[in-house]
Design a protein around this motif. Sequence first.
Motif, short mmCIF file in Angstrom:
data_model
loop_
_atom_site.label_atom_id
_atom_site.label_comp_id
_atom_site.label_asym_id
_atom_site.label_seq_id
_atom_site.Cartn_x
_atom_site.Cartn_y
_atom_site.Cartn_z
N GLU B 51 31.48 45.71 33.56
CA GLU B 51 31.57 44.67 32.52
C GLU B 51 32.94 44.70 31.86
N LEU B 52 33.57 43.52 31.78
CA LEU B 52 34.88 43.40 31.15
C LEU B 52 34.87 42.21 30.20
N ASP B 53 35.81 42.22 29.24
CA ASP B 53 35.86 41.11 28.28
C ASP B 53 36.47 39.85 28.88
N GLU B 54 37.46 40.02 29.77
CA GLU B 54 38.20 38.86 30.25
C GLU B 54 38.49 38.98 31.74
N GLU B 55 38.57 37.81 32.38
CA GLU B 55 38.93 37.77 33.80
C GLU B 55 40.32 38.36 34.02
N GLU B 56 41.22 38.10 33.05
CA GLU B 56 42.59 38.62 33.18
C GLU B 56 42.57 40.15 33.29
N HIS B 57 41.65 40.81 32.60
CA HIS B 57 41.56 42.27 32.68
C HIS B 57 41.24 42.71 34.11
N ALA B 58 40.35 41.96 34.75
CA ALA B 58 39.99 42.29 36.13
C ALA B 58 41.22 42.17 37.02
N ARG B 59 42.02 41.14 36.77
CA ARG B 59 43.25 40.96 37.56
C ARG B 59 44.23 42.11 37.35
N MET B 60 44.39 42.51 36.07
CA MET B 60 45.32 43.61 35.77
C MET B 60 44.90 44.90 36.48
N LEU B 61 43.60 45.16 36.48
CA LEU B 61 43.12 46.38 37.15
C LEU B 61 43.36 46.30 38.66
N ALA B 62 43.14 45.10 39.23
CA ALA B 62 43.31 44.94 40.68
C ALA B 62 44.78 45.07 41.09
N ARG B 63 45.69 44.79 40.16
CA ARG B 63 47.12 44.87 40.49
C ARG B 63 47.65 46.29 40.36
N ARG B 64 46.87 47.18 39.75
CA ARG B 64 47.42 48.51 39.51
C ARG B 64 46.57 49.64 40.12
N CYS B 65 45.26 49.47 40.26
CA CYS B 65 44.42 50.55 40.80
C CYS B 65 44.57 50.60 42.32
N ILE B 66 44.95 51.76 42.82
CA ILE B 66 45.22 51.92 44.24
C ILE B 66 43.94 51.79 45.07
N LEU B 67 42.80 52.16 44.49
CA LEU B 67 41.57 52.21 45.27
C LEU B 67 40.78 50.90 45.25
N ILE B 68 41.23 49.92 44.47
CA ILE B 68 40.51 48.63 44.42
C ILE B 68 40.98 47.73 45.56
N LYS B 69 40.03 47.27 46.37
CA LYS B 69 40.36 46.33 47.44
C LYS B 69 40.39 44.90 46.90
N ALA B 70 39.44 44.57 46.05
CA ALA B 70 39.39 43.23 45.48
C ALA B 70 38.42 43.21 44.30
N VAL B 71 38.59 42.23 43.41
CA VAL B 71 37.62 42.04 42.34
C VAL B 71 37.07 40.62 42.41
N TYR B 72 35.79 40.50 42.08
CA TYR B 72 35.07 39.23 42.17
C TYR B 72 34.36 38.94 40.86
N GLU B 73 34.21 37.65 40.57
CA GLU B 73 33.31 37.28 39.50
C GLU B 73 31.90 37.48 40.05
N TYR B 74 31.08 38.20 39.31
CA TYR B 74 29.75 38.55 39.81
C TYR B 74 28.77 37.39 39.64
N TYR B 75 28.10 37.02 40.74
CA TYR B 75 27.06 35.98 40.65
C TYR B 75 25.66 36.54 40.88
N GLY B 76 25.56 37.60 41.69
CA GLY B 76 24.21 38.14 41.90
C GLY B 76 24.21 39.26 42.92
N HIS B 77 23.14 40.06 42.89
CA HIS B 77 22.95 41.05 43.94
C HIS B 77 21.47 41.40 44.01
N GLY B 78 21.08 42.12 45.06
CA GLY B 78 19.69 42.52 45.18
C GLY B 78 19.47 43.33 46.44
N SER B 79 18.27 43.89 46.58
CA SER B 79 17.95 44.65 47.79
C SER B 79 17.55 43.70 48.92
N THR B 80 17.22 42.46 48.55
CA THR B 80 16.90 41.44 49.56
C THR B 80 17.63 40.16 49.16
#
Lengths: 123, 463
Positions: B51-80
């Motif tokens: 959870e983050l306050d702003e989309e821009e924060h997600a971008r900043m993390l993706a530009r600097r964290c070596i282990l992040i492949k990509a960040v997405y706006e979350y729409y949903g997930h589940g076991s099925t």
Amino acid sequence: MVRLITHNLLACHAKDCNTNNFPLEFKDVQLEIREADFNPDFLKGFMPKIEWKALVDTARQLGDTSLPLEQPEMLDDEFLKNLHHVLLEIHVEEGSMTCPNCKHVYPISNGIPNMLLAEHEIG
Amino acid sequence: MPSRYLFHYAQVHNEFRLPELQSIAELYGIPYTLPQNPEDRDSTRPFMIVELDEEEHARMLARRCILIKAVYEYYGHGSTYDELHEVNRKNESLWARYVQDTSFRFLVTSSKHKIPQSRQREVIENFAYMGFLGKIDMKSPEIILTCFEEYEERHGTTRVKHEGDGEFRQVFFGRLIEEGSARQLVGKFDVKKRSYYGNTSMEAEISLLMANQTLASPGKLIYDPFMGTGSMAYPTGYFGALVFGSDIDGRQMRGKQKTPGVIRAATQYGIASRIVDLATFDVTHNPWRCGELFDSIVTDPPYGVRAGAKRLGRKRELSERQKELCLQHSLAPRPDDQPYIPPTKPYELSHLATDLVLLARYLLKPGGRLVFFLPTVTDEYEEVDIHTMMCEGMELVANSLQDFGSWGRRLVTIRKVTKERYPPPTFDPMLREANEETHIPAHKDFREKYFQGFKSKADETKG
């Protein structure tokens, strides 16, 4: 390399050499001027660490008279640019640094000073 | 109002993932919330919902964290898929703005598995209820929607093509915000492409992770007291910091040409001006005029396998006559232009580690960080090992293992939490022996243990 920022942070550290061991005196220097990124915030943050008289004296000895004898209260842009140049853009490539107290000579070759002590100089 | 973001991680150096996120969030002042359930923040899994306050924060993390492949706006997930679609329908307010006329591309992919084309199509068709009216554009769409299936690690097992298809652990769905651009730096800093390196140079990915632990950024001053070939200086300098390096053996920093090797490599990366200076000295006899100079200290101390740590001194005391001869030798002019080389003795690893923490407490500004590798014996390591080297005013921030089997190395991050001024350390093991800790850490005498193949004490008595 051996920029004046570094010179301002190094003191003679031979055994029992505790007074008048700073600043080390440059001799037979070859200078080079190389540009560096100007960062006023870094300079302002670093100012409290500077031994001002040592910096000004050394800069003058190396032919740069842009800095005032007293550290100014107002840090205008022109002053910061001069300080930036003196601290980070003047490189001593060859020569030596001598301790004013014990006369230990620290040689500088290809910009890297050898600050190792001899066996009898370690505690 | 915080929103959820889906982080896609490279599945390497798992123990470094959360410390890196913590460091970069601290560097940029980004508040974040990890999933409550430990299973959902398990670092061996490829996805994590943050959870983050702003989309821009997600971008900043993706530009600097070596282990992040990509960040997405979350729409949903589940076991099925049913679970996923139910959540996705509830989140319609997040994606409704793209329905009318946004060009898009839809990807169905997975980790550790290949989904057959026919089922990929089927999955896409099942999202038809979203009713996207925009153009499908494979080359340059305005948005990319991605559906990921997460499979368990099946490496090393024999299986037929597509075996186990659909038997995923969980499925995630979101809109791509930013590809992790910092991961490309692993290639940029590849040691093999570097103009100067040695047999002790640190691999690019780890040195980048170390640089992130130091919170390197413009205006920071960082010091490496075991500079060697400068592996940690390049990424820290690249992130904008100014770097000092020292080493007891100047040959590692110099190389064989006139321009020092470290400067040549830094020039290749366009950061030569950020290597403030290199100096030859023994860190246990250092010339620093005062303390509280550096924002971070980052180093990979030699631990005796490729190169042993050394400090000034002699293994054995000399007689008075020998001392006199040595003094004359050191003062006499050199017959050639070779410099005088003082004698050195080994620097035992557990002493070095303890001294390094004390030195950092003296040389760091309040709040500054010490980041270094500590090799250790896997079977003997205990958490208390780290605490044997801690001192008052210093606090452990992170401790991440890089596992090599019988041994491993731990990237230790320590913060100076005190504002009090401490005197420089004495570096005198004799003084320490007096109040010697009763616990002997597994990294003590690491070199000897390494070359004995990490035989346990029980084995020795048997043999």
